[in-house]
Structures are given as C-alpha cells and as structure tokens.
Design an enzyme around this catalytic site. Structure first.
Site, PDB file in Angstrom:
ATOM      1  N   GLY A   1      48.433  50.036  45.355  1.00 37.07           N
ATOM      2  CA  GLY A   1      49.078  49.168  46.333  1.00 37.07           C
ATOM      3  C   GLY A   1      50.559  48.957  46.101  1.00 37.07           C
ATOM      4  N   ILE A   2      51.027  47.784  46.516  1.00 39.35           N
ATOM      5  CA  ILE A   2      52.440  47.451  46.384  1.00 39.35           C
ATOM      6  C   ILE A   2      52.873  47.481  44.921  1.00 39.35           C
ATOM      7  CG2 ILE A   2      54.109  45.564  46.632  1.00 39.35           C
ATOM      8  CD1 ILE A   2      52.663  44.803  49.241  1.00 39.35           C
ATOM      9  N   GLY A   3      52.013  47.023  44.029  1.00 37.29           N
ATOM     10  CA  GLY A   3      52.358  47.012  42.615  1.00 37.29           C
ATOM     11  C   GLY A   3      52.642  48.406  42.085  1.00 37.29           C
TER      12      GLY A   3
ATOM     13  N   TYR B   1      44.774  31.186  50.291  1.00 35.02           N
ATOM     14  CA  TYR B   1      45.716  32.255  49.939  1.00 35.02           C
ATOM     15  C   TYR B   1      47.146  31.834  50.275  1.00 35.02           C
ATOM     16  CZ  TYR B   1      48.232  36.702  50.354  1.00 35.02           C
ATOM     17  OH  TYR B   1      49.162  37.709  50.236  1.00 35.02           O
TER      18      TYR B   1
ATOM     19  N   THR C   1      47.980  48.999  39.419  1.00 35.67           N
ATOM     20  CA  THR C   1      47.279  50.279  39.417  1.00 35.67           C
ATOM     21  C   THR C   1      47.203  50.894  40.809  1.00 35.67           C
ATOM     22  OG1 THR C   1      45.136  49.144  39.619  1.00 35.67           O
ATOM     23  CG2 THR C   1      45.895  49.709  37.383  1.00 35.67           C
TER      24      THR C   1
ATOM     25  N   SER D   1      54.478  36.227  49.948  1.00 36.84           N
ATOM     26  CA  SER D   1      53.980  36.800  51.205  1.00 36.84           C
ATOM     27  C   SER D   1      54.538  36.002  52.362  1.00 36.84           C
ATOM     28  CB  SER D   1      52.449  36.748  51.243  1.00 36.84           C
ATOM     29  OG  SER D   1      51.955  37.023  52.537  1.00 36.84           O
TER      30      SER D   1
ATOM     31  N   THR E   1      52.692  43.508  37.004  1.00 28.63           N
ATOM     32  CA  THR E   1      51.292  43.094  36.896  1.00 28.63           C
ATOM     33  C   THR E   1      50.518  43.548  38.128  1.00 28.63           C
ATOM     34  OG1 THR E   1      51.599  40.905  37.915  1.00 28.63           O
ATOM     35  CG2 THR E   1      52.015  41.093  35.549  1.00 28.63           C
ATOM     36  N   GLY E   2      49.239  43.829  37.922  1.00 27.59           N
ATOM     37  CA  GLY E   2      48.393  44.261  39.034  1.00 27.59           C
ATOM     38  C   GLY E   2      48.947  45.490  39.722  1.00 27.59           C
TER      39      GLY E   2
END
Length: 264
Positions: free
Chosen positions: A18-20, A154, A16, A141, A13-14
């Site tokens: 970065g880390i994903g 967060y 597109t 995180s 998920t997420g």
C-alpha cells in the site's frame, strides 16, 4: 528538484504494501536507508525483496513486529535505536456503524492508528533533536477532517494524528526536527482494489474507471474525479522528508484530490 537522502535512515511503519510500501520505495529511490515494517517476518522479507528488485542498489532492511503494542515498540527500538526519518503510516480501517462499534474496536483503532505513532515519536524525536535534524510524518487522512458517518472510529483516530503532529511540531520548535501530517484521499491501494474487485468484474470496466466511479459516488467533492495513485501520495512524503522541506512543519498536507471542500 533533486532530493538526496543518502546517509539518512528512514523507518516506515506498516510498509509491506500500500501507501507505506510506496513511501518506502520513494525514500529508497532518493538514497535513504529504508526500514520496512510489518507484523509477520515472512511478509516483511517478501516486501524487502520486492523493494530491492524495484530499486537497484536499494539500502533496505526489515523489521518484523507489532508496533500497535507497547512491547512491539520496545522491541523495535532495541533493534533500531535511532532514525533520521520516521513515517508513522501504520493504520487500520473498516466500515462499521457507530452503534455497532464496541469498546474493544475503538481501543484497537486507537492503539494501531494513534499510539503506535505516539510511542515511536516519543522515543525517536529527542535523538533527532540531539543531532539537529529529523523528520516525523504522520499519515492521517481526509477522513480526519471529513469524518465518515460509516466509520466514525476511524475518522476520530485520523483527527488525532493531526492534533499530535501539530502539537509535536510546536514542541520540537528550534531543534531542526519537523513534524507534519499527510492527508491522503481515496487512493488506489491494494485495499481499495480488493474492495472494488466485484464491482470491476460486474462492470467490465478498468480498475481505474471503477475506482473513479467509486470516488464520484462516495466523495463527489473530488476535484480530480479519480483515485490518487500510491506514488502520488508517496511523492509528498518524500518531499516532506527531504532537506528542501525545512520550512514546512506543523502542517496538514492534503493529497486528497480536493475532496475536502475548503481553501484552508
């Protein structure tokens, strides 16, 4: 160690950027059929094309939809009814003082960072158990342990990821389904690069040097004394998704460069 994920389907998920995206790429390199997710179809299509270009012969498809909502999750499940590997990476972060953070922002962070993973795990885990194999990974995180004073909302969601992953691992005991959390520290993602671009321009230093200076100022307990690469975080995810990691479950696996100052 050779990790072979041929025949496995993975939803990140997420993913597109970065880390994903780095995790999706790593899983594709290991042979998994990877599903890339983002809210906008054109962005998802571009990420799919980028991954296909980066990994020759990659088996990849896109899934556009807002998984921070119950309806978005329902639509995703209708399109992709089962997966072998679920990486709950979708998340948002922002600096905001506790006294300036309204209820609506707390709720938004909770829905995106926590409930997206809850809903998808609740739907996919029983089907994994029926097949006797599955991997669920929550991207938490170091902020889930080392709560930042400037974004408490967060940190709260990332602590929630740890609680859910540990509890769900216990719930899935004996099924062949493992559940773990990964705790990245400062990582040289597109988001961090964007945040540091003015500092880099002013100093004339390289991006890596600028990121290292940022880490030492804001996370002085870092042992590696630099930002991790996205690939370094992805490597942990690919291993945890593999058959080789069958004895690792209920774990909080830190890829934080030693920022959290504890031996446990």
């Amino acid at each position: 160690m050779h990790i072979d994920l041929n025949g496995k389907t993975a939803l990140v998920t997420g993913s597109t950027q970065g880390i994903g995206f780095a995790i999706a790429k790593g899983l594709a390199q290991a042979g998994a059929h990877v599903i890339i997710n983002g809210r906008k179809a054109d962005v998802v299509d571009a990420a799919v094309a980028k991954l296909q270009q980066a990994v020759s012969g990659a088996k990849v498809q896109g899934l556009a939809g807002d998984l921070a909502t119950a309806e978005g999750c329902r639509q995703a499940l209708a399109s992709v009814p089962q997966v072998d590997i679920l990486v709950n990476n979708l998340g948002v972060f922002a600096l905001q003082d506790f006294f300036d953070t309204p209820d609506e922002e707390w709720e938004r962070f909770f829905q995106v960072n926590v409930m997206s993973g809850v809903r998808l795990s609740r739907a996919y885990a029983p089907k994994m158990a029926e097949r006797g194999w599955g991997r669920i990974i929550f991207i938490s995180s170091e902020s889930g342990l080392n709560i930042p004073a400037d974004m408490i909302h967060y940190g709260f969601t990332k602590t929630s990821n740890l609680s859910i992953s540990r509890g769900l691992a216990k719930r899935m005991a004996g099924t062949g389904v493992t559940v773990n959390a990964i705790l990245p520290g400062p990582t040289l993602s597109e988001g961090l690069q964007e945040m540091l671009k003015d500092d880099q321009a002013a100093s004339g230093a390289s991006l890596e040097e600028t990121a290292a200076a940022f880490v030492m100022k804001n996370r002085p307990t870092s042992i590696i004394q630099r930002a991790a690469s996205m690939e370094e975080v992805a490597n942990m995810a690919v291993y945890i998704a593999s058959p080789q990691a069958s004895a690792t479950t209920g774990a909080a696996l830190r890829v934080d460069g030693g920022v959290v100052d504890t031996i446990a």
